[in-house]
Design a protein around this motif. Structure first.
Motif, PDB file in Angstrom:
ATOM      1  N   ASP A 193       0.834  -1.203   0.000  1.00 47.84           N
ATOM      2  CA  ASP A 193       0.000   0.000   0.000  1.00 47.84           C
ATOM      3  C   ASP A 193       0.869   1.254   0.000  1.00 47.84           C
ATOM      4  OD1 ASP A 193      -2.269  -1.544   0.014  1.00 47.84           O
ATOM      5  OD2 ASP A 193      -2.580  -1.416   2.180  1.00 47.84           O
ATOM      6  N   HIS A 194       1.966   1.207   0.738  1.00 52.79           N
ATOM      7  CA  HIS A 194       2.883   2.341   0.789  1.00 52.79           C
ATOM      8  C   HIS A 194       3.510   2.574  -0.587  1.00 52.79           C
ATOM      9  CE1 HIS A 194       6.050   5.025   2.370  1.00 52.79           C
ATOM     10  NE2 HIS A 194       6.877   4.348   1.584  1.00 52.79           N
ATOM     11  N   VAL A 195       4.006   1.513  -1.207  1.00 53.25           N
ATOM     12  CA  VAL A 195       4.666   1.641  -2.504  1.00 53.25           C
ATOM     13  C   VAL A 195       3.703   2.160  -3.551  1.00 53.25           C
ATOM     14  CG1 VAL A 195       5.835   0.403  -4.366  1.00 53.25           C
ATOM     15  CG2 VAL A 195       6.360  -0.148  -1.982  1.00 53.25           C
ATOM     16  N   VAL A 196       2.504   1.590  -3.608  1.00 52.95           N
ATOM     17  CA  VAL A 196       1.512   2.017  -4.601  1.00 52.95           C
ATOM     18  C   VAL A 196       1.189   3.500  -4.429  1.00 52.95           C
ATOM     19  CG1 VAL A 196      -0.907   1.787  -5.305  1.00 52.95           C
ATOM     20  CG2 VAL A 196       0.501  -0.259  -4.972  1.00 52.95           C
ATOM     21  N   ALA A 197       0.962   3.922  -3.204  1.00 50.52           N
ATOM     22  CA  ALA A 197       0.608   5.325  -2.956  1.00 50.52           C
ATOM     23  C   ALA A 197       1.756   6.265  -3.318  1.00 50.52           C
ATOM     24  CB  ALA A 197       0.215   5.511  -1.493  1.00 50.52           C
ATOM     25  N   VAL A 198       2.982   5.878  -2.955  1.00 46.43           N
ATOM     26  CA  VAL A 198       4.136   6.723  -3.266  1.00 46.43           C
ATOM     27  C   VAL A 198       4.340   6.809  -4.778  1.00 46.43           C
ATOM     28  CG1 VAL A 198       6.638   6.962  -3.086  1.00 46.43           C
ATOM     29  CG2 VAL A 198       5.308   6.319  -1.066  1.00 46.43           C
ATOM     30  N   VAL A 199       4.299   5.674  -5.460  1.00 48.53           N
ATOM     31  CA  VAL A 199       4.528   5.668  -6.907  1.00 48.53           C
ATOM     32  C   VAL A 199       3.445   6.479  -7.627  1.00 48.53           C
ATOM     33  CG1 VAL A 199       4.595   4.215  -8.977  1.00 48.53           C
ATOM     34  CG2 VAL A 199       5.837   3.523  -6.916  1.00 48.53           C
TER      35      VAL A 199
END
Length: 258
Positions: A193-199
């Motif tokens: 979830d963190h990676v998706v939101a950051v990207v």
């Protein structure tokens, strides 16, 4: 090209050997990754491979009849001159290199490379007809709500991206490898979830560019990682997990699924 006339964002996956392999091991690995070329091509996936500098020329020969894109782990920002120990981007292009990695967290930390250094290198890479693979990421995982950690990551990555985008032509192809520094070499990748939101936030920073801009995820990526992240990322930049060619093949097959 997309219906809007923008470059197609094909999925892409690759790995760097860093300084882990001997020359003989690199030669063996090169032959193995070349054998994966038909599979990657059939699945419409770009496959790249980054050996050490000494191995680049023999690797170029071994990959000549494959679709694997040869990479380099770094370069200097000048083509020619009295720069003892540096590697000319012009020579890399002449040797058959297509992608050059710059700005990895190790180089930023160990060799104190700055955003300006990375931008100068990216410009030299583009000038010589190659694609810069620019590593970006936040050093620490901010505590507190998820939104706070995501916001902090985007804020820290923004100047890293801006420096490069200001230095290269707007129509130049660029690959961004989002690798949270705190996740590199970790036993588990960063939370999906963190990676998706950051990207998704980082993609907004490059929206409107004419050049193809793809964003990869690195940092302890492996099987199952792409499935969790494919709504946001264009591919994976794999670490030591991919040094076992069977593992790399598994990831390629996984990335080929709709």
């Amino acid at each position: 090209m997309s219906p809007l006339g923008l470059p197609e964002r094909r999925r892409i996956v690759g790995t760097s050997l860093k300084c882990y392999f001997s020359l003989a091991q690199t030669a063996e690995y090169t032959r193995a990754i070349a054998s994966l070329s038909p599979t990657a091509s059939a699945l419409n996936i770009d496959l790249f491979f980054i050996p050490d500098f000494i191995s680049i020329s023999p690797c170029a020969t071994a990959l000549a009849h494959s679709s694997v894109q040869l990479g380099a782990q770094d370069c200097f920002w000048e083509d020619r001159g009295a720069y003892t120990g540096e590697v000319s981007p012009a020579n890399l292009a002449e040797a058959g290199v297509k992608i050059v990695e710059v700005g990895h967290a190790e180089r930023r930390q160990i060799f104190r490379e700055t955003d300006k250094d990375v931008a100068l290198k990216a410009a030299a890479i583009v000038k010589n007809g190659m694609v810069p693979l620019v590593c970006i990421g936040e050093k620490t995982h901010a505590s507190g709500p998820v939104s706070a950690a995501v916001g902090a990551a985007i804020t820290e990555c923004k100047p890293q991206i801006k420096a490069v985008m200001d230095a290269v032509p707007d129509d130049a192809e660029v690959i961004l490898a989002y690798e949270p520094v705190w996740a590199i070499g970790a036993t588990q990748p960063a939370n999906a979830d963190h990676v998706v939101a950051v990207v998704q936030g980082l993609r907004g920073l490059v929206e409107g560019r004419r050049g193809l801009t793809r964003i990869l995820y690195g940092g302890s990526a492996g099987p199952g990682t792409f499935i969790q992240l494919k709504s946001a990322v264009d591919g994976l930049f794999l670490g030591r997990f991919a040094h076992d060619i069977n593992n790399l093949e598994r990831v390629i097959q996984e990335m080929g699924e709709p």
